[in-house]
Design an enzyme around this catalytic site. Structure first.
Site, PDB file in Angstrom:
ATOM      1  N   GLU A  68       0.823  -1.207   0.000  1.00 43.04           N
ATOM      2  CA  GLU A  68       0.000   0.000   0.000  1.00 43.04           C
ATOM      3  C   GLU A  68       0.857   1.256   0.000  1.00 43.04           C
ATOM      4  OE1 GLU A  68      -0.071  -2.661   1.959  1.00 43.04           O
ATOM      5  OE2 GLU A  68      -1.947  -2.791   3.087  1.00 43.04           O
ATOM      6  N   SER A 120      16.814 -41.044 -15.113  1.00 51.09           N
ATOM      7  CA  SER A 120      15.632 -40.171 -15.121  1.00 51.09           C
ATOM      8  C   SER A 120      15.893 -38.822 -15.765  1.00 51.09           C
ATOM      9  CB  SER A 120      15.139 -39.956 -13.683  1.00 51.09           C
ATOM     10  OG  SER A 120      16.135 -39.327 -12.897  1.00 51.09           O
ATOM     11  N   ALA A 134       8.253 -35.342 -11.456  1.00 52.32           N
ATOM     12  CA  ALA A 134       8.101 -35.526 -12.898  1.00 52.32           C
ATOM     13  C   ALA A 134       7.851 -37.005 -13.153  1.00 52.32           C
ATOM     14  CB  ALA A 134       9.349 -35.063 -13.637  1.00 52.32           C
ATOM     15  N   LEU A 175      20.278 -28.686  -6.568  1.00 54.85           N
ATOM     16  CA  LEU A 175      19.092 -28.102  -5.925  1.00 54.85           C
ATOM     17  C   LEU A 175      19.138 -26.579  -5.892  1.00 54.85           C
ATOM     18  CD1 LEU A 175      18.511 -30.558  -2.942  1.00 54.85           C
ATOM     19  CD2 LEU A 175      17.509 -30.606  -5.227  1.00 54.85           C
ATOM     20  N   ARG A 188      11.308 -22.800  -7.960  1.00 52.12           N
ATOM     21  CA  ARG A 188      12.353 -22.881  -6.943  1.00 52.12           C
ATOM     22  C   ARG A 188      12.793 -21.492  -6.483  1.00 52.12           C
ATOM     23  NH1 ARG A 188      16.879 -27.320  -8.917  1.00 52.12           N
ATOM     24  NH2 ARG A 188      15.724 -29.229  -8.365  1.00 52.12           N
ATOM     25  N   TRP A 220      16.373 -36.850 -19.110  1.00 54.71           N
ATOM     26  CA  TRP A 220      15.326 -36.117 -18.410  1.00 54.71           C
ATOM     27  C   TRP A 220      13.973 -36.663 -18.808  1.00 54.71           C
ATOM     28  CZ3 TRP A 220      16.942 -33.005 -14.671  1.00 54.71           C
ATOM     29  CH2 TRP A 220      18.212 -32.460 -14.764  1.00 54.71           C
ATOM     30  N   ALA A 261       8.530 -38.974  -0.405  1.00 54.39           N
ATOM     31  CA  ALA A 261       7.177 -38.550  -0.772  1.00 54.39           C
ATOM     32  C   ALA A 261       6.132 -39.422  -0.082  1.00 54.39           C
ATOM     33  CB  ALA A 261       7.004 -38.606  -2.288  1.00 54.39           C
ATOM     34  N   GLY A 262       6.367 -40.734  -0.054  1.00 53.89           N
ATOM     35  CA  GLY A 262       5.432 -41.635   0.603  1.00 53.89           C
ATOM     36  C   GLY A 262       5.301 -41.343   2.087  1.00 53.89           C
ATOM     37  N   ALA A 263       6.425 -41.057   2.737  1.00 51.19           N
ATOM     38  CA  ALA A 263       6.395 -40.755   4.171  1.00 51.19           C
ATOM     39  C   ALA A 263       5.586 -39.495   4.447  1.00 51.19           C
ATOM     40  CB  ALA A 263       7.820 -40.608   4.694  1.00 51.19           C
TER      41      ALA A 263
END
EC number: 3.5.4.26
Length: 339
Positions: A59, A175, A161, A211, A191, A177, A278-280
């Site tokens: 503002e 992997s 991905a 990363l 990122r 790509w 990811a599963g955890a």
């Protein structure tokens, strides 16, 4: 953004949302707010977004650019103006002193200390309107910040991905790509506005990722997220994630909630780990959004995007809903949120 005039408050709020997105990732720990000032004829006389820590709120940036033209104008802002002294004075003070006529905002400030701006403005004789495009703002530029305010924990987006048959790597483990160059550029953009990137030690040992967030020319983005490696295994000192291109944190645990508590000073976390991590996080209910880059390729084989998520039958499936679907180069980007 060269719009000089608007025909409606909704259109003005749309521009404020654009300003909010423009500063996202640069305002931590403040929310990425956008503001637009419109005179009685619909002409935009000032606009801006929240400045980095220690700088002005949206503002005030917009008022500064509007100057004397702010008197009697309509201020359209993505979040309720603050009403407290921090590193800068309350935004409500600046709005009252500028003698604006009306303040329109999308979402209320949930902060018990900073909130109350709307009441203060009304008491000073300004017209106040709330809720304009509130859902769009809450699900858009302020999604992560509002989650942090509600829960005290960072918002976690699981990014991965995959091939169209749900594989994150070929049978031999390769992997790079799966996703297209356009998808990878989109990820680097995300990122650059995140507070942290999260992977497990398995990903570091298998892929040796840097990363970092990079620009289209391959150079480092001006702002880098914190790199976070989770797990109890040691990683070699020469690992790229330990280079000096960005800061790195090691969290020696396998418990997702311990990770989130360790990152409680962060707002926006990208989970880029492999299927185990990811599963955890999915089993723990610790993921708030999914971003899946789906490439038009078939891989087959055993390497899936996620390991066990605690589902033994279809009745107990973890059910999500699509937030958006967009084309990124030859790939699809699926955005999902929890039901």
């Amino acid at each position: 953004m060269n719009v000089e005039q608007v025909k409606s408050i909704d259109e003005a709020m749309g521009l404020a949302i654009e300003h909010s997105y423009q500063v996202k990732g640069t305002t931590y720990p403040k929310p990425p707010v956008g503001a637009v000032i419109v005179d009685p004829n619909g002409r935009i006389v000032g606009a801006g977004g929240t400045e980095p820590a220690g700088g002005d709120h949206a503002e005030v940036v917009a008022l500064r650019r509007a100057g004397g033209l702010a008197a009697g104008a309509i201020v359209v802002v993505t979040m309720e103006p603050c009403n407290h002294y921090g590193k800068t004075p309350p935004c409500v003070n600046a709005l009252i002193e500028a003698r604006v006529g009306t303040v329109v905002y999308a979402v209320a400030d949930p902060n018990g200390i900073a909130g109350g701006g709307a009441g203060r403005l009304s008491a000073a004789g300004l017209q106040v309107r709330s809720g304009v495009l509130a859902e769009q703002v809450a699900a858009g530029p302020l999604r992560e910040w509002l989650h942090k305010q509600r829960t005290g924990l960072p918002h976690v987006t699981w990014k991965y991905a995959t091939s169209i048959d749900g594989r994150s790597a070929a049978a031999d483990g390769s992997s790079q790509w799966i996703s297209s160059e356009a998808a990878r550029l989109d990820l680097h953009r995300r990122r650059a506005i995140a507070d942290a990137i999260l992977v497990g030690t398995g990903t570091v040992l298998a892929d040796d990722p840097a990363l970092t967030a990079r620009l289209a020319d391959g150079s480092l983005a001006p702002q880098q997220p914190l790199r976070v490696v989770v797990g109890k295994r040691d990683i070699p000192p020469e690992a790229r994630v330990l280079n000096d291109e960005a800061r790195t944190m090691m969290i020696r645990t396998h418990e997702p909630m311990e990770v989130l508590r360790a990152l409680s000073d962060r707002t926006d976390v990208l989970l880029e780990g492999g299927p185990t991590l990811a599963g955890a996080f999915l089993r723990a209910g610790a993921i708030n959004r999914i971003l899946a880059y789906v490439a038009p390729i078939l891989l087959g084989g055993p390497v899936t995007a996620v390991d066990d998520v605690g589902v033994s039958n279809i009745t107990n499936a973890l059910r999500w809903q699509f937030d958006s679907v967009e084309k990124v180069g030859p790939d699809l980007l699926l955005s999902l949120v929890a039901r």
